[in-house]
Design a protein around this motif. Structure first.
Motif, PDB file in Angstrom:
ATOM      1  N   ALA A  71       0.849  -1.193   0.000  1.00  0.00           N
ATOM      2  CA  ALA A  71       0.000   0.000   0.000  1.00  0.00           C
ATOM      3  C   ALA A  71       0.879   1.235   0.000  1.00  0.00           C
ATOM      4  O   ALA A  71       1.568   1.531   0.984  1.00  0.00           O
ATOM      5  CB  ALA A  71      -0.921  -0.010   1.220  1.00  0.00           C
ATOM      6  N   GLU A  76      -1.227   7.878   4.395  1.00  0.00           N
ATOM      7  CA  GLU A  76      -0.666   6.808   5.232  1.00  0.00           C
ATOM      8  C   GLU A  76      -1.751   6.035   5.980  1.00  0.00           C
ATOM      9  O   GLU A  76      -1.616   4.823   6.205  1.00  0.00           O
ATOM     10  CB  GLU A  76       0.355   7.377   6.221  1.00  0.00           C
ATOM     11  N   ASN A  79      -3.197   3.530   3.716  1.00  0.00           N
ATOM     12  CA  ASN A  79      -2.249   2.430   3.523  1.00  0.00           C
ATOM     13  C   ASN A  79      -2.308   1.426   4.676  1.00  0.00           C
ATOM     14  O   ASN A  79      -2.300   0.212   4.465  1.00  0.00           O
ATOM     15  CB  ASN A  79      -0.827   2.982   3.388  1.00  0.00           C
ATOM     16  N   ILE A  80      -2.389   1.953   5.895  1.00  0.00           N
ATOM     17  CA  ILE A  80      -2.434   1.079   7.072  1.00  0.00           C
ATOM     18  C   ILE A  80      -3.724   0.270   7.091  1.00  0.00           C
ATOM     19  O   ILE A  80      -3.723  -0.941   7.346  1.00  0.00           O
ATOM     20  CB  ILE A  80      -2.272   1.909   8.357  1.00  0.00           C
ATOM     21  N   CYS A  83      -3.693  -2.450   4.325  1.00  0.00           N
ATOM     22  CA  CYS A  83      -2.849  -3.585   4.713  1.00  0.00           C
ATOM     23  C   CYS A  83      -3.532  -4.450   5.768  1.00  0.00           C
ATOM     24  O   CYS A  83      -3.483  -5.684   5.709  1.00  0.00           O
ATOM     25  CB  CYS A  83      -1.506  -3.080   5.248  1.00  0.00           C
ATOM     26  N   THR A  94       2.360  -7.915   4.128  1.00  0.00           N
ATOM     27  CA  THR A  94       1.862  -6.582   3.789  1.00  0.00           C
ATOM     28  C   THR A  94       2.932  -5.534   4.077  1.00  0.00           C
ATOM     29  O   THR A  94       3.727  -5.663   5.001  1.00  0.00           O
ATOM     30  CB  THR A  94       0.601  -6.237   4.592  1.00  0.00           C
ATOM     31  N   ALA A  96       3.322  -1.099   4.130  1.00  0.00           N
ATOM     32  CA  ALA A  96       2.636   0.190   4.065  1.00  0.00           C
ATOM     33  C   ALA A  96       3.650   1.334   4.040  1.00  0.00           C
ATOM     34  O   ALA A  96       4.619   1.338   4.807  1.00  0.00           O
ATOM     35  CB  ALA A  96       1.701   0.365   5.261  1.00  0.00           C
ATOM     36  N   VAL A 117       0.097  -5.076   9.597  1.00  0.00           N
ATOM     37  CA  VAL A 117       1.104  -4.418   8.753  1.00  0.00           C
ATOM     38  C   VAL A 117       2.459  -5.034   9.080  1.00  0.00           C
ATOM     39  O   VAL A 117       3.026  -4.770  10.142  1.00  0.00           O
ATOM     40  CB  VAL A 117       1.136  -2.897   8.983  1.00  0.00           C
TER      41      VAL A 117
END
Length: 447
Positions: A71, A76, A79-80, A83, A94, A96, A117
């Motif tokens: 991601a 951010e 992305n977290i 994941c 994963t 991030a 993550v």
């Protein structure tokens, strides 16, 4: 290997292009059709126009069968979350991208693993590390340490005064010499050299040596007159500049020139050290640079968001007597131009981040991978297992792929340069250079 990339922006698109060339099974997710259109047309991959935090989208992308979920959107938090969802659905690993330095601290890694993550990348911190490595040795374009300097790779531009020009490598870099030449960038060409190749003026040459012989390499390339960097002037006060200043050695002093007055106030609050001076102004203003002592500064680092500005500023700094310049060039199309203009060290955050992620896709016995952007080559650390092909014969008999060379090994903590008679042992850390070689072919030698 099935790989899902969330975010068709700088890092995501570069990574997708890189991986699709190597025939990985790539799915790229983004909710902006313009981001997907060109890459979907030009490369062999699947694109999905949707939000990467949608459970339905992740199911449609078959996240449950993904070997790696990456991601790298600009957000951010997205992305977290992406994941975390992908991991819950069954993704094996994963990654991030984040903007908050606190997230990459070792104390917080277990927390993120519990959230799903597995790995976190902070491109600004990775870029800062490269910048500092470039500043520590003013006469070196790139430096890469293996096992805390047991082996050291040095990328050096060869100038007048170099003692080893125009002679076959077999005569200047034999088994008894404390260095090996492992790659040469000459114009637009990258050469993995043999014994008959010769070094030429203005070659960017990659040497492998051990830490105690760095002064010897410095002498033979004619760089002893280069002064060590103690004063650094930085143009641009963004996050990369902050991370760079915060990781500078104690003996370096820094001046940051930032055009935005509000950002200058923020920087003054961030830096309490007397060794950091924040100046409100335009780093392209020659009179300002002169007033701030550019002529007595050993290094100039251009870190604005504009590649052209950074390149031009470094050229101006060189004309004013600065020997060491570093430019952040995020536009890949400008990298070769910056190199041809002799800018110095070139930093590209998306390439650095992509190299970091690429390592995660290789086998467990690959411990580090670095993409040498100016040479269009990879350097990696491999650890051979018991019975692997690379341990069965001396190096000269291995029939290694064209475009690959072995720079050295670390055995029991000691760096050893490789000759044709060297026999690699299981458990050695082997430094490999490769140009236009599929890394998976090299992996087979070490498995």
């Amino acid at each position: 290997m099935k790989i899902i990339i969330a975010g068709a922006y700088a890092i995501g698109t570069y990574l997708a292009e890189l991986l699709s060339r190597n025939k990985y099974d790539i799915t790229l997710i983004d909710d902006n059709p313009e981001n997907l259109e060109k890459i979907g047309r030009d490369f062999d991959l699947l694109t999905i126009e949707a939000s990467p935090t949608s459970v339905d989208t992740l199911r449609h992308a078959a996240a449950d069968t993904a070997d790696l979920f990456i991601a790298v959107t600009p957000d951010e938090h997205q992305n977290i979350v992406a994941c975390s969802l992908a991991k819950r659905l069954g993704a094996k690993r994963t990654v991030a991208r984040v903007d908050t330095y606190e997230y990459v601290l070792a104390d917080n890694q277990e927390l993120f693993r519990k959230m799903g993550v597995d790995s976190i990348i902070y491109p600004e911190s990775l870029a800062a590390k490269d910048i500092i490595n470039g500043l520590k040795m003013s006469w070196v374009r790139q430096r890469w340490d293996v096992h805390d300097g047991a082996l050291v790779m040095l990328g050096i531009k060869l100038r007048e005064g170099c003692q080893i020009l125009n002679r076959p490598l077999r005569k200047i870099s034999g088994p008894d010499e404390p260095y090996h030449v492992v790659a040469i960038k000459r114009g637009i060409d990258t050469i993995i050299p043999g014994g008959n190749d010769m070094l030429q003026l203005n070659d960017l040459t990659y040497f492998m040596t051990t830490k105690n012989y760095i002064p010897y390499v410095r002498k033979i390339v004619g760089k002893e007159h280069y002064v060590d960097v103690k004063n650094v002037m930085i143009m641009g006060g963004g996050t990369t500049a902050v991370r760079t200043v915060n990781t500078m050695p104690d003996y370096m002093d820094a001046k940051i020139i930032e055009s935005d007055e509000h950002r200058c106030e923020q920087l003054n609050e961030l830096f309490e050290s007397e060794d950091v001076l924040v100046i409100n102004g335009d780093g392209r203003d020659m009179s300002l640079l002169t007033e701030e002592g550019i002529r007595s500064t050993q290094a100039f680092v251009a870190l604005t968001n504009n590649a052209e500005t950074n390149i031009l500023a470094c050229l101006s700094a060189k004309r004013m007597g600065v020997r060491k310049t570093v430019a952040m060039v995020e536009n890949i199309d400008y990298v070769s131009m910056a190199e041809s203009l002799d800018i110095g060290t070139i930093v590209n955050k998306k390439v650095i981040a992509a190299s970091h992620i690429y390592q995660m896709m290789l086998d467990a016995n690959v411990h580090n991978v670095k993409f040498l952007m100016t040479a269009n080559a990879d350097v990696a650390e491999f650890v051979p297992v018991q019975g692997s092909k690379v341990t069965r014969k001396p190096v000269r008999e291995l029939q290694i792929p064209r475009g690959m060379t072995i720079g050295g090994v670390v055995r029991n903590g000691q760096g050893i340069l490789v000759s044709g008679n060297t026999v690699i042992e299981p458990g050695d850390t082997v430094v490999v250079f490769c140009h236009n070689v599929d890394m998976r072919k090299i992996e087979k030698l070490f498995n």
